[in-house]
Write a protein that holds these residues in place. Structure first.
Motif, short mmCIF file in Angstrom:
data_model
loop_
_atom_site.label_atom_id
_atom_site.label_comp_id
_atom_site.label_asym_id
_atom_site.label_seq_id
_atom_site.Cartn_x
_atom_site.Cartn_y
_atom_site.Cartn_z
N LYS A 10 0.84 -1.20 0.00
CA LYS A 10 0.00 0.00 0.00
C LYS A 10 0.87 1.25 0.00
N GLN A 11 1.91 1.25 0.83
CA GLN A 11 2.82 2.39 0.91
C GLN A 11 3.61 2.57 -0.38
N PHE A 12 3.93 1.44 -1.04
CA PHE A 12 4.65 1.48 -2.32
C PHE A 12 3.88 2.31 -3.34
N TRP A 13 2.59 2.06 -3.48
CA TRP A 13 1.80 2.80 -4.46
C TRP A 13 1.49 4.22 -3.98
N GLN A 14 1.40 4.43 -2.69
CA GLN A 14 1.21 5.79 -2.19
C GLN A 14 2.40 6.67 -2.56
N LYS A 15 3.62 6.12 -2.44
CA LYS A 15 4.82 6.88 -2.80
C LYS A 15 4.82 7.23 -4.28
N LEU A 16 4.44 6.25 -5.12
CA LEU A 16 4.43 6.50 -6.57
C LEU A 16 3.41 7.57 -6.93
N THR A 17 2.24 7.53 -6.29
CA THR A 17 1.20 8.52 -6.62
C THR A 17 1.55 9.90 -6.06
N ARG A 18 2.56 9.97 -5.19
CA ARG A 18 3.06 11.28 -4.75
C ARG A 18 4.17 11.78 -5.69
N GLY A 19 4.49 10.97 -6.68
CA GLY A 19 5.51 11.37 -7.64
C GLY A 19 6.91 10.98 -7.23
N GLU A 20 7.03 10.02 -6.30
CA GLU A 20 8.35 9.61 -5.82
C GLU A 20 8.87 8.42 -6.63
N TYR A 21 10.12 8.52 -7.03
CA TYR A 21 10.80 7.48 -7.82
C TYR A 21 11.15 6.29 -6.94
N GLU A 22 10.98 5.07 -7.46
CA GLU A 22 11.31 3.84 -6.73
C GLU A 22 12.16 2.94 -7.62
N SER A 23 13.18 2.31 -7.04
CA SER A 23 13.97 1.35 -7.81
C SER A 23 14.55 0.30 -6.89
N GLY A 24 14.93 -0.84 -7.47
CA GLY A 24 15.54 -1.91 -6.70
C GLY A 24 15.25 -3.27 -7.32
N GLU A 25 15.67 -4.32 -6.62
CA GLU A 25 15.39 -5.69 -7.04
C GLU A 25 14.03 -6.09 -6.48
N VAL A 26 13.15 -6.60 -7.34
CA VAL A 26 11.80 -6.96 -6.90
C VAL A 26 11.46 -8.38 -7.36
N GLN A 27 10.68 -9.06 -6.53
CA GLN A 27 10.20 -10.40 -6.86
C GLN A 27 8.81 -10.28 -7.46
N ARG A 28 8.62 -10.91 -8.60
CA ARG A 28 7.32 -10.91 -9.26
C ARG A 28 7.04 -12.34 -9.75
N PHE A 29 5.87 -12.56 -10.37
CA PHE A 29 5.48 -13.89 -10.83
C PHE A 29 4.87 -13.79 -12.22
N ASN A 30 5.24 -14.74 -13.10
CA ASN A 30 4.73 -14.70 -14.47
C ASN A 30 3.33 -15.32 -14.56
N LYS A 31 2.85 -15.46 -15.78
CA LYS A 31 1.47 -15.89 -15.99
C LYS A 31 1.20 -17.27 -15.40
N VAL A 32 2.19 -18.16 -15.41
CA VAL A 32 1.98 -19.53 -14.90
C VAL A 32 2.45 -19.67 -13.45
N GLY A 33 2.73 -18.55 -12.81
CA GLY A 33 3.07 -18.59 -11.39
C GLY A 33 4.53 -18.80 -11.07
N GLU A 34 5.41 -18.76 -12.07
CA GLU A 34 6.84 -18.94 -11.83
C GLU A 34 7.45 -17.64 -11.31
N GLU A 35 8.42 -17.79 -10.42
CA GLU A 35 9.07 -16.63 -9.82
C GLU A 35 9.95 -15.91 -10.83
N ILE A 36 9.83 -14.58 -10.88
CA ILE A 36 10.64 -13.73 -11.74
C ILE A 36 11.28 -12.65 -10.86
N TRP A 37 12.60 -12.47 -11.01
CA TRP A 37 13.28 -11.39 -10.30
C TRP A 37 13.67 -10.30 -11.29
N LEU A 38 13.37 -9.07 -10.92
CA LEU A 38 13.64 -7.93 -11.80
C LEU A 38 14.51 -6.89 -11.11
N GLN A 39 15.37 -6.25 -11.89
CA GLN A 39 15.99 -4.99 -11.48
C GLN A 39 15.14 -3.92 -12.12
#
Length: 505
Positions: free
Chosen positions: A323-352
């Motif tokens: 919730k705080q992540f999106w609040q920061k973005l909607t205030r115009g604050e830049y965010e970056s880093g390594e994040v864990q996400r999941f693809n369409k079939v549920g496999e783990e994806i790591w992004l920079q």
């Protein structure tokens, strides 16, 4: 990388809105520092400070040499470097520098003398991209937009593809003089078969309609040599929104193709070199490029209109942190880093990844653009490396293996241990494996069941298993929990397990 020339062909002065938009974008992706003509630091932006690990008050008033190796600072080469800058000579290239803690930082940088109205140098502005770990680079500050013409190859076309102008970087990269190309068609840089194709015709039709295009392109220099470029074709619109010409910004990546070390930081190339997705301020997907769709296994129609949470762990999206992540973005604050996400079939994806708030010409926040690189393979390599170090297998004898386990045993690690144990038994034809858990602090029902499954799998391959290193505390806990290890032989000490197996050999 494109060689730059001191003489830069004069291009039209950008408008105020263009300067503001370019400034805001560049300040996010490049490190910037300003020096007096004697090399004394005037100021630096946050990107520079973060890259080198300093606070602003630690470097203002200090000399540029604090970022350099002492031997280089004492050299004639370093003295010549600053003498040339004081004469107003532009300098660019790859440089080895040092952070506050003494770590090497490799940067792709330009040192640009800023001139007063009489043409005299008054200070030096350095624009840099951190290329140490191939990360997304941060950008240039207001007032330094004129340095673009020196750091990139630039060429202008009318809507038919006729060349109007080009800067020195472009001419150097392709081996032409300006008078040799003005009035010629863009096709002089292309393979004849491509220039005659329907694809090429549609390429220019799209540009003529005002459609932006970016990617890696194979072109040819004056002498017929291949030149690979990372380029963007940018339609320039008039006040009514009608395209009037095309400006192409390009980086020569010919050597980078060979060396696999592309110079990053060219804003116009991001769409090609990275995964990109756009969200409205509520987190709803507006658009995504092909790189993003390929990484996540979606089609565009699968994601447009969906919320960002479809790429995330449900536990994370339900958290206060999300919730705080999106609040920061909607205030115009830049965010970056390594994040864990999941693809369409549920496999783990790591992004920079970087999440970049986008503003209109009035400074109003309109959307969020995410740029990302898939680092899943790198994260997995690190994970496997840690596993290899934390769970080694030792061959005690020709047919006896030892696997000491240290730390927690979660589901993923238990599967990794099982795979490693089974592969080692198959490879060595060992008859038995000792799982020593003296380094495991907690053995609950779930951990015990995982150890039993590992032992059962080894039995199916014709081997035996002994679990050693069961401390009095763990034994007491297992009794209290009613854990049954009758199917597996256990010992308190590793040497007892080894002795037991040696007797049966």
């Amino acid at each position: 990388m494109i060689n730059t020339a001191n003489a830069v062909t004069t291009l039209p002065t950008p408008t105020s809105n263009e300067l503001i938009a370019m400034y805001e974008a560049l300040n996010k992706v490049q490190a910037i520092i300003e020096f007096q003509l004697d090399g004394t630091v005037i100021t630096a932006n946050e990107n520079f400070l973060n890259t080198f690990g300093y606070r602003l008050d630690e470097i203002v008033g200090q000399h540029h040499q604090i970022f350099c190796e002492p031997s280089y600072v004492k050299s004639v080469e370093y003295q010549d470097f600053w003498e040339k800058l004081r004469r107003g000579e532009y300098h660019t290239g790859e440089f080895k520098r040092l952070s506050k803690d003494g770590e090497k930082v490799w940067i792709q940088a330009s040192y640009s003398p800023i001139l007063d109205t009489d043409g005299n140098p008054i200070k030096i502005v350095k624009l840099a991209s951190d290329i140490t770990e191939d990360k997304v680079k941060n950008a240039e500050f207001e007032g330094k937009i004129l340095a673009i013409a020196k750091s990139q190859a630039m060429i202008e076309f009318d809507l038919e593809g006729i060349i109007l102008n080009a800067n020195g970087n472009f001419l150097n990269a392709f081996g032409y003089h300006l008078d040799e190309i003005v009035g010629q068609h863009h096709r002089i840089f292309c393979d004849p078969s491509y220039a005659e194709s329907i694809e090429y015709q549609k390429f220019w039709e799209k540009l003529g309609r005002g459609e932006y295009h970016a990617g890696e392109f194979k072109r040819f220099s004056k002498d017929g040599n291949k030149v690979w470029i990372q380029a963007s074709y940018n339609p320039i619109l008039d006040a009514d929104g009608h395209p009037i010409k095309i400006v192409k910004l390009a980086s020569d990546i010919t050597s980078a193709k060979v060396k696999n070390a592309d110079f990053e930081g060219k804003m116009s190339a991001i769409s090609k070199s990275q995964a990109m997705i756009e969200f409205d301020l509520e987190g709803i997907v507006l658009n995504a490029n092909e790189n993003f769709l390929q990484v996540f296994g979606y089609k565009l129609e699968d994601v447009v209109g969906q919320h960002h949470r479809i790429f995330c762990d449900p536990n994370y999206t339900a958290s206060e942190k999300y919730k705080q992540f999106w609040q920061k973005l909607t205030r115009g604050e830049y965010e970056s880093g390594e994040v864990q996400r999941f693809n369409k079939v549920g496999e783990e994806i790591w992004l920079q990844a970087s999440y970049n708030p986008i503003f209109d010409e009035e400074g109003k926040l309109t959307k969020v653009v995410k740029f990302a690189s898939d680092i899943t393979a790198e994260v997995e390599r690190k994970r496997l490396s840690i596993l290899e170090m934390s769970t080694p297998i030792t061959e005690i004898s020709n047919d006896l293996l030892l696997m000491p386990i240290v730390g927690m045993i979660d589901y993923q690690r238990s599967m990794d241990i099982m795979n490693k144990a089974l592969n080692s038994i198959a490879k060595t034809s060992a008859r038995a494996l000792i799982l020593d858990i003296s380094g495991v602090n907690v053995v609950d029902t779930e951990v015990a069941n995982r150890l039993i499954k590992i032992a059962e799998a080894i039995v199916l391959m014709g081997g035996n298993t002994i679990i050693s290193g069961i401390s009095p505390a763990i034994a007491q806990t297992m009794v209290q929990l009613g854990i049954d290890l009758k199917k597996v032989k256990t010992t308190a000490r590793l040497q007892d397990a080894i002795a037991s197996l040696m007797k049966t050999s």
